[in-house]
Scaffold this motif. Structure first.
Motif: not given
Length: 120
Positions: A5, A43-45, A59
């Motif tokens: 991550k 945030s939220w990967n 993303s």
């Protein structure tokens, strides 16, 4: 992308496939230059920029980078689709071989920043 991550936007971009990096670097630069007070992070990967709330983010998918913003209007969505971009309710897909639609994204970031300021 590797399975670790990322802790920063830079790590997220450097862990991504090479063909996607230029788009993500350009999006990051565009967000930061359009709203210099925005703070970027993970945030939220995924990379998310905040300015009085969530401003925008992006993303990675298999064949495109997805730019997300709540202020995506039907009018701008239609303009982008005419230019060959696939859009969703709050997303713009930018294929690795496409140019970033800078004018539209700058408009959206400005609109979202004003919307976020009005909520505070």
């Amino acid at each position: 992308m590797t399975y670790s991550k990322p802790n920063t936007i830079e790590e997220f971009i450097m862990d991504a496939p090479e063909e996607s990096r230029e788009i993500m670097i350009s999006l990051s630069d565009l967000i930061e230059s359009t709203e210099p007070k925005a703070e970027g992070g993970i945030s939220w990967n995924v990379p998310i920029y905040k300015y009085h709330g969530v401003l925008a983010g992006f993303s990675l998918a298999k064949k495109h980078v997805s730019f997300g913003i709540d202020s995506l209007t039907a009018e701008i969505r239609e303009t982008l689709e005419k230019k060959g971009y696939k859009t969703g309710k709050k997303t713009i897909q930018i294929k690795f071989n496409q140019v970033i639609p800078k004018i539209e994204i700058e408009q959206l970031i400005g609109l979202q920043a004003r919307l976020n300021e009005s909520k505070k």
